[in-house]
Design an enzyme around this catalytic site. Sequence first.
Site, PDB file in Angstrom:
ATOM      1  N   TYR A   1      -4.888 -11.036  -4.894  1.00 44.54           N
ATOM      2  CA  TYR A   1      -4.186 -11.813  -3.909  1.00 44.54           C
ATOM      3  C   TYR A   1      -4.149 -13.249  -3.925  1.00 44.54           C
ATOM      4  O   TYR A   1      -4.680 -13.684  -4.696  1.00 44.54           O
ATOM      5  CB  TYR A   1      -4.408 -10.881  -2.448  1.00 44.54           C
ATOM      6  CG  TYR A   1      -4.207  -9.443  -2.539  1.00 44.54           C
ATOM      7  CD1 TYR A   1      -2.958  -9.059  -2.870  1.00 44.54           C
ATOM      8  CD2 TYR A   1      -5.345  -8.604  -2.871  1.00 44.54           C
ATOM      9  CE1 TYR A   1      -2.897  -7.772  -2.779  1.00 44.54           C
ATOM     10  CE2 TYR A   1      -5.034  -7.077  -2.681  1.00 44.54           C
ATOM     11  CZ  TYR A   1      -3.927  -6.673  -3.010  1.00 44.54           C
ATOM     12  OH  TYR A   1      -3.679  -5.287  -3.021  1.00 44.54           O
TER      13      TYR A   1
ATOM     14  N   ARG B   1     -14.165   5.098  -1.482  1.00 40.81           N
ATOM     15  CA  ARG B   1     -13.459   6.632  -1.846  1.00 40.81           C
ATOM     16  C   ARG B   1     -14.535   7.773  -1.377  1.00 40.81           C
ATOM     17  O   ARG B   1     -14.485   8.543  -0.705  1.00 40.81           O
ATOM     18  CB  ARG B   1     -13.212   6.734  -2.965  1.00 40.81           C
ATOM     19  CG  ARG B   1     -11.862   6.152  -3.151  1.00 40.81           C
ATOM     20  CD  ARG B   1     -11.613   5.805  -4.691  1.00 40.81           C
ATOM     21  NE  ARG B   1     -12.458   5.129  -5.458  1.00 40.81           N
ATOM     22  CZ  ARG B   1     -12.201   4.664  -6.741  1.00 40.81           C
ATOM     23  NH1 ARG B   1     -11.011   5.225  -7.352  1.00 40.81           N
ATOM     24  NH2 ARG B   1     -13.009   3.926  -7.206  1.00 40.81           N
TER      25      ARG B   1
ATOM     26  N   HIS C   1     -10.768 -12.202   2.263  1.00 43.49           N
ATOM     27  CA  HIS C   1     -10.110 -11.359   0.998  1.00 43.49           C
ATOM     28  C   HIS C   1      -9.682 -12.382  -0.187  1.00 43.49           C
ATOM     29  O   HIS C   1      -8.675 -13.066  -0.112  1.00 43.49           O
ATOM     30  CB  HIS C   1      -9.016 -10.495   1.285  1.00 43.49           C
ATOM     31  CG  HIS C   1      -8.682  -9.413   0.251  1.00 43.49           C
ATOM     32  ND1 HIS C   1      -9.627  -9.365  -0.933  1.00 43.49           N
ATOM     33  CD2 HIS C   1      -7.811  -8.527   0.371  1.00 43.49           C
ATOM     34  CE1 HIS C   1      -8.964  -8.153  -1.630  1.00 43.49           C
ATOM     35  NE2 HIS C   1      -8.228  -7.616  -0.851  1.00 43.49           N
TER      36      HIS C   1
HETATM   37  C1  LIG Z   1      -6.983   3.550  -0.298  1.00 47.19           C
HETATM   38  C2  LIG Z   1      -7.800   2.316  -0.699  1.00 47.19           C
HETATM   39  C3  LIG Z   1      -7.302   1.163  -0.040  1.00 47.19           C
HETATM   40  C4  LIG Z   1      -8.040   0.047  -0.506  1.00 47.19           C
HETATM   41  N1  LIG Z   1      -7.531  -1.192   0.380  1.00 47.19           N
HETATM   42  C5  LIG Z   1      -8.678  -2.285  -0.068  1.00 47.19           C
HETATM   43  C6  LIG Z   1      -8.416  -3.324   0.806  1.00 47.19           C
HETATM   44  O1  LIG Z   1      -7.774  -3.583   2.038  1.00 47.19           O
HETATM   45  N2  LIG Z   1      -9.178  -4.601   0.782  1.00 47.19           N
HETATM   46  C7  LIG Z   1     -10.065  -4.533  -0.408  1.00 47.19           C
HETATM   47  O2  LIG Z   1     -10.706  -5.749  -0.766  1.00 47.19           O
HETATM   48  N3  LIG Z   1     -10.308  -3.461  -1.264  1.00 47.19           N
HETATM   49  C8  LIG Z   1      -9.511  -2.280  -0.968  1.00 47.19           C
HETATM   50  N4  LIG Z   1      -9.677  -0.993  -1.486  1.00 47.19           N
HETATM   51  C9  LIG Z   1     -10.782  -1.201  -2.717  1.00 47.19           C
HETATM   52  C10 LIG Z   1     -12.148  -0.772  -2.232  1.00 47.19           C
HETATM   53  O3  LIG Z   1     -12.238  -1.392  -0.893  1.00 47.19           O
HETATM   54  C11 LIG Z   1     -13.129  -0.552  -2.955  1.00 47.19           C
HETATM   55  O4  LIG Z   1     -13.500  -1.914  -3.465  1.00 47.19           O
HETATM   56  C12 LIG Z   1     -12.702   0.255  -4.298  1.00 47.19           C
HETATM   57  O5  LIG Z   1     -12.132   1.386  -4.076  1.00 47.19           O
HETATM   58  C13 LIG Z   1     -13.984   0.669  -5.146  1.00 47.19           C
HETATM   59  O6  LIG Z   1     -14.905   1.217  -4.404  1.00 47.19           O
HETATM   60  P1  LIG Z   1     -14.849   2.831  -4.445  1.00 47.19           P
HETATM   61  O7  LIG Z   1     -15.330   3.443  -5.751  1.00 47.19           O
HETATM   62  O8  LIG Z   1     -15.990   3.166  -3.500  1.00 47.19           O
HETATM   63  O9  LIG Z   1     -13.707   3.500  -3.860  1.00 47.19           O
HETATM   64  C14 LIG Z   1      -8.900  -0.159  -1.406  1.00 47.19           C
HETATM   65  C15 LIG Z   1      -9.298   1.163  -2.076  1.00 47.19           C
HETATM   66  C16 LIG Z   1      -8.720   2.265  -1.720  1.00 47.19           C
HETATM   67  C17 LIG Z   1      -9.013   3.669  -2.372  1.00 47.19           C
END
Ligand SMILES: Cc1cc2nc3c(=O)[nH]c(=O)nc-3n(C[C@H](O)[C@H](O)[C@H](O)COP(=O)(O)O)c2cc1C
Length: 431
Positions: free
Chosen positions: A234, A388, A229
Amino acid sequence: MAPEKLYTPKRVPGKKEFYALNDPPVGALLPTDKFPQNENAPLLLKPITIRGTTFHNRVFVSPMCQYSSDNGHATDYHFVHLGQWAINGVGAITVEATAVVPEGRITPQDMGIWADSHIQPLKRIVDFAHTQGVKIGIQLAHAGRKASTLSMHLGASVIPGDHQAPRNVAYAEEGGWPDEVYGPTDAPWADDFPKPKPVTEEYMDYLESAYLAAIDRCKEIGFDFIEIHGAHGYLIHSFLSPLTNTRADKWGGQSFENRARLPLRIISAARAAWADKPLFARFSATDWAEGPEQSSDGLWKQWGVGQMKLLVGELKKIGVDLIDVSSGGNWAAQKIPKLQPGYQVPFAAAIKEAHPDMTIGTVGLILSPKQAEEILEEKKADVVFLAREIVRSPTFVMRAAEEFGAAVKPTVQSERSWTRMLHPKSNMTPV
Ligand SMILES: Cc1cc2nc3c(=O)[nH]c(=O)nc-3n(C[C@H](O)[C@H](O)[C@H](O)COP(=O)(O)O)c2cc1C
């Protein structure tokens, strides 16, 4: 006398419990002799092989923190949460940001991999994904100066008035460690966040050994891939960006080489330790701060695509296998001009264009199979990460197959729910 046995269900070999064998694995395209329509299958559903590991399709589950761990340990909640995508045949599942040291958690409820006791509950999840033939990896993380905060459940509920935390910092009473938070300098992420201690060279040594110990545990668990990551503000991202890494020593400042030194050190060590299996790395491609990435006099003003291209050049030399391109999270005053479907795809496309030989993942508001397929067809990325949307639609891969008129393997238990998709067709129009 018992009647003659007509049929013995095929089972996953080597397992004490009975698991029905799926052959081909769940989520893989079914053979074209039985399903001629798969001759014209979309790229999204075609396999991709990365460092000898074959992912059965290109729908990858993005890492998603659940803030639900028990002192870093995965629980049954995670088993069900992650297991849902195994029985629905995604190309890859990525376990949420998992801290390599306890103080590298975002919240006290984050997943961890700093102790041997974290191995067993994760291994149970990985073994289960493998019974379905689905690949599963883990995102290794250190939250840097965004550590010791209260979880989203408490701090950022989307339901008005629900679970609103009075502050961001998690104090000792809440299991936090606000005095043991680390960053490139002592500048906090925002006013109401813990004040970090600048990372010392001793801390860097300890950090590198923590990543290596975590990788040893990943081997024991049996993960198929690891993602480092390096995004979302971070520790690694905060070292990369000129906005946040204003150190005056060889680990920071204006020089790109200095800012990339610690991230590249960690990733090289990880590559050497995780030699045979795919190593991914996720980065933000911009800080979304105001103004250009570089001023007219050549000074780097914020993290951006220009430096990402330089970084990917270095990561290629190290042997990183896939770059997962996200954005933002490092600058509290960030402004995303327009949050729209695929808003981060242009970053992935720019990096793919500069480094066509690197496998690129894209993420962010990818909402439909058609949208995902277009991204791949236009060679803007090689795989899509969904967060999501795949929570809302865990059967995304099966639905994609249905939509494209292709046929992928559902679990034997759910075949009767997918009879329409499983109907052999010979006259499918090419996608
Ligand atoms: C509940 C939640 C937790 C997330 N936790 C992480 C994570 O642990 N590591 C990370 O790189 N991104 C994390 N993200 C970001 C997602 O991996 C993703 O990059 C972001 O939601 C955009 O994609 P989407 O539009 O398909 O949700 C998180 C997003 C959500 C909604």
